[in-house]
Structures are given as structure tokens and as C-alpha cells.
Design a protein around this motif. Structure first.
Motif, PDB file in Angstrom:
ATOM      1  N   PHE A 152       0.663  -1.091   0.000  1.00  0.00           N
ATOM      2  CA  PHE A 152       0.120   0.103   0.104  1.00  0.00           C
ATOM      3  C   PHE A 152       0.933   1.166  -0.061  1.00  0.00           C
ATOM      4  N   ALA A 153       0.484   2.248  -0.664  1.00  0.00           N
ATOM      5  CA  ALA A 153       1.275   3.611  -0.732  1.00  0.00           C
ATOM      6  C   ALA A 153       0.178   4.736  -0.972  1.00  0.00           C
ATOM      7  N   TRP A 154       0.845   5.743  -0.499  1.00  0.00           N
ATOM      8  CA  TRP A 154       0.144   7.187  -0.488  1.00  0.00           C
ATOM      9  C   TRP A 154       1.044   8.189  -0.381  1.00  0.00           C
ATOM     10  N   SER A 155       0.617   9.269  -1.221  1.00  0.00           N
ATOM     11  CA  SER A 155       1.664  10.517  -0.981  1.00  0.00           C
ATOM     12  C   SER A 155       0.947  11.636  -1.133  1.00  0.00           C
ATOM     13  N   THR A 156       1.489  12.768  -1.165  1.00  0.00           N
ATOM     14  CA  THR A 156       0.858  14.142  -1.141  1.00  0.00           C
ATOM     15  C   THR A 156       0.738  14.649  -2.684  1.00  0.00           C
ATOM     16  N   TYR A 157       1.342  13.651  -3.799  1.00  0.00           N
ATOM     17  CA  TYR A 157       1.191  13.878  -5.102  1.00  0.00           C
ATOM     18  C   TYR A 157       0.206  13.286  -5.791  1.00  0.00           C
ATOM     19  N   ALA A 158      -0.850  14.174  -6.321  1.00  0.00           N
ATOM     20  CA  ALA A 158      -2.093  13.387  -6.990  1.00  0.00           C
ATOM     21  C   ALA A 158      -1.759  12.521  -8.126  1.00  0.00           C
ATOM     22  N   ASN A 159      -0.673  13.123  -8.997  1.00  0.00           N
ATOM     23  CA  ASN A 159      -0.459  12.093 -10.179  1.00  0.00           C
ATOM     24  C   ASN A 159       0.163  10.604  -9.505  1.00  0.00           C
ATOM     25  N   PHE A 160       0.587  10.662  -8.454  1.00  0.00           N
ATOM     26  CA  PHE A 160       1.245   9.376  -8.057  1.00  0.00           C
ATOM     27  C   PHE A 160       0.266   8.516  -7.394  1.00  0.00           C
ATOM     28  N   ASN A 161      -0.604   9.059  -6.826  1.00  0.00           N
ATOM     29  CA  ASN A 161      -1.754   8.445  -6.246  1.00  0.00           C
ATOM     30  C   ASN A 161      -2.711   7.848  -7.361  1.00  0.00           C
ATOM     31  N   ASN A 162      -2.952   8.632  -8.380  1.00  0.00           N
ATOM     32  CA  ASN A 162      -3.441   8.139  -9.675  1.00  0.00           C
ATOM     33  C   ASN A 162      -3.086   6.718 -10.193  1.00  0.00           C
ATOM     34  N   LEU A 163      -1.658   6.895 -10.093  1.00  0.00           N
ATOM     35  CA  LEU A 163      -1.087   5.571 -10.705  1.00  0.00           C
ATOM     36  C   LEU A 163      -1.083   4.404  -9.774  1.00  0.00           C
TER      37      LEU A 163
END
Length: 311
Positions: free
Chosen positions: A80-91
């Protein structure tokens, strides 16, 4: 009436000769031997030029509230992963798991500079999901002011793994500066103030942790986690989330910089003058012996004697 010496002046003898004479050549040679050898000795003693110098400064650090968090599960390939970067979250698609994140910075001595960061992440999990590895990248704004005005975007990387699934990870450490090259002694230095993570990218490779660290490590000036301690707590109650807690301190740093011209001259003069004084004393005694012994033909001008009336 008894008379005591209350003041004295040395008698001045002047030794004169033509320019093209043995005495003149001797004086020229003595001047060269007096002033040039101390310069060579100071230079060859590896301390004449100061190539670098250091000073203490507490950096002005601010957490930019940007991070990338990855938790690997016990099942190979699952994470599982998460970031404050929307483009990464979409990937991430199905691998996206949004945690609860809280953070605050503390200025313990009220000097206007942050002293530490407290970051807490609560990752919700199902009863069958077990975390065995955690990786985190947090982004900071790092500034120095005392010599040159230096500013960069820096990161801290935290990683912890265990063969046993865990319920929490607690980390405490220092955000320390690492220099391969010294800073400038004046001016503004923003050569490393670009984004460490390209938040505008739509490619997964730009958010790969290894690629980020590889690019970041190519910098000559970075920050890293040092003096760190971590505690991995195994076992987890099925209904509880995985907890990540980090206390990151911003210590006073020893900064290496390139000295300016006048600092180089001042340091070089101290090295030269300390040796020159010894040479001046030695050759002054030699010259006095030579001229008082009339080794060379010179015209001696004696001091005029003034008669002082007695009391």
C-alpha cells in the motif's frame, strides 16, 4: 646630588656605500634571505592557504508537508502506498491506501527557528493485512544565512523492515547536513532548490523510491537521517491500524565553506609573520656584527653628540 637615568635613546650609526659595492650586494642578499625563506617555510608547512573553514549555524528548516509513504505487506508483491502527489496516487489504483497524517513543528527555545518535527501516520488495515516493511520520504525547505544565503529542497528517507509483521514503527533521529563540497562565503546559492520529486510527472518511474534517492544522492549537498533509533513493534490487533511515529530534530550544524580573499590574506599573513619575526631577529644580529666589525668598506656617519648642561 645623585643622578639617575630616567630615559634613554639608542645611538644611530649610518653606514653608507655606493650602489655597486660589496656592502650593497650584501644588504640585498640579506633582505632576500630575510623575507623570502619565511614565505617558503610557511607555504611548505601545509598551513599557508586556508582552502576551507567551518562555522556553526542552526539551519532554518521547514517541513513542506510533502511525503511519500510505502508499506509492504507479508504477501510478496502486495503493498500500500500514499503520497501528497495526486499524479502518483492516480497511478497506484488498488494499491492506494489513504492514511491519517498529523504533523507539527516545535520551536523549543523561541528563537524563531524550528527545532524538531513530529510526524504521525495511521494506516488503516484489514484483519488479514500484515505490514513487514515501511519506507518514507519527507520533503523539507532547508536554509542557511550566516555566510552565503543557501536554500535547497531536501529530503529525509526512513526505511525499516522485519520478518515479523508489525503494529507500529517509532523513529527518532536528526536531520543532518551532508556536504561533499564547501559552500560559498557570500552571495545567494540556490543551485539545489529544485524539486526532489517531480510532482507533475505521470510516469511511475519518477516516483520510484530508488530512482528518487539515486538522483538525490548525485547532489553535492544533501540532508540525511543520522543519529537515529527505531523500534519495530511486532504483532497487531486485527482492528487496529499500523502506526508510524517519527520525531526528527534539526540540530546545529558544522558548515564547511570556502574562505574569501581577505580571510585568506589575513590567515596567510599570520603564518608568514610568525616565521618572519624569527628571521628578522637572527639577521639583525648578523648584520650588526658584520658592520660593526668593518667587514665591508663603508662610510660611517656617527651620531651627533649634544652636550647637556648639568643641574
Amino acid at each position: 646630588m645623585a643622578v639617575f637615568e630616567i630615559y634613554s635613546l639608542p645611538a644611530l650609526y649610518r653606514y653608507k656605500s655606493s650602489i655597486w659595492s660589496k656592502a650593497s650586494l650584501y644588504v640585498l642578499a640579506m633582505l632576500c634571505l630575510t623575507f623570502i625563506p619565511p614565505l617558503l617555510v610557511a607555504y611548505r608547512s601545509q598551513g599557508f592557504w586556508m582552502t576551507t573553514n567551518t562555522y556553526l549555524e542552526q539551519p532554518d528548516v521547514a517541513y513542506k508537508k510533502q511525503l511519500l509513504f510505502v508499506a509492504d505487506l507479508a504477501t510478496p508483491g502486495d503493498f500500500f502506498a500514499w503520497s501528497t502527489y495526486a499524479n502518483f496516487n492516480n497511478l497506484l489504483q488498488t494499491n492506494l491506501r489513504v492514511p491519517q497524517v498529523t504533523s507539527y513543528e516545535l520551536d523549543s527555545n523561541n528563537d524563531g527557528l524550528n527545532d524538531q518535527l513530529s510526524l504521525n501516520i495511521s494506516l488503516p488495515l484489514s484483519s488479514t493485512e500484515q505490514v513487514v516493511n515501511v519506507q518514507l520520504i519527507a520533503v523539507f525547505d532547508y536554509k542557511l544565512y550566516r555566510m552565503s544565503t543557501f536554500q535547497m529542497e531536501s529530503i529525509v528517507y526512513v526505511a525499516q523492515s522485519s520478518p515479523l509483521s508489525g503494529s507500529s514503527l517509532k523513529v527518532i533521529g536528526d536531520l543532518s547536513l551532508h556536504q561533499r563540497t564547501p559552500l560559498y562565503h557570500r552571495g545567494t546559492d540556490v543551485r539545489y532548490n529544485g524539486s526532489v520529486i517531480n510532482s507533475n510527472s505521470y510516469f511511475a518511474s519518477d516516483y520510484d523510491i530508488f530512482n528518487i534517492l539515486e538522483s538525490y544522492s548525485s547532489r553535492n549537498i544533501t540532508t540525511r537521517l543520522e543519529n537515529s533509533y527505531s523500534i519495530w513493534t511486532p504483532g497487531r490487533i486485527p482492528s487496529q491500524p499500523f502506526l508510524f511515529n517519527m520525531t526528527l530534530k534539526y540540530p546545529t550544524e558544522i558548515i564547511t565553506y570556502q574562505p574569501g580573499f581577505w580571510e585568506l590574506v589575513k590567515w596567510g599573513w599570520v603564518q608568514y609573520a610568525s616565521i618572519l619575526l624569527l628571521f628578522l631577529w637572527v639577521f639583525k644580529r648578523i648584520n650588526r656584527t658584520v658592520f660593526e666589525g668593518n667587514v665591508f668598506n663603508t662610510v660611517v656617519q656617527q651620531p651627533k653628540v649634544k652636550l647637556v648642561k648639568g643641574f
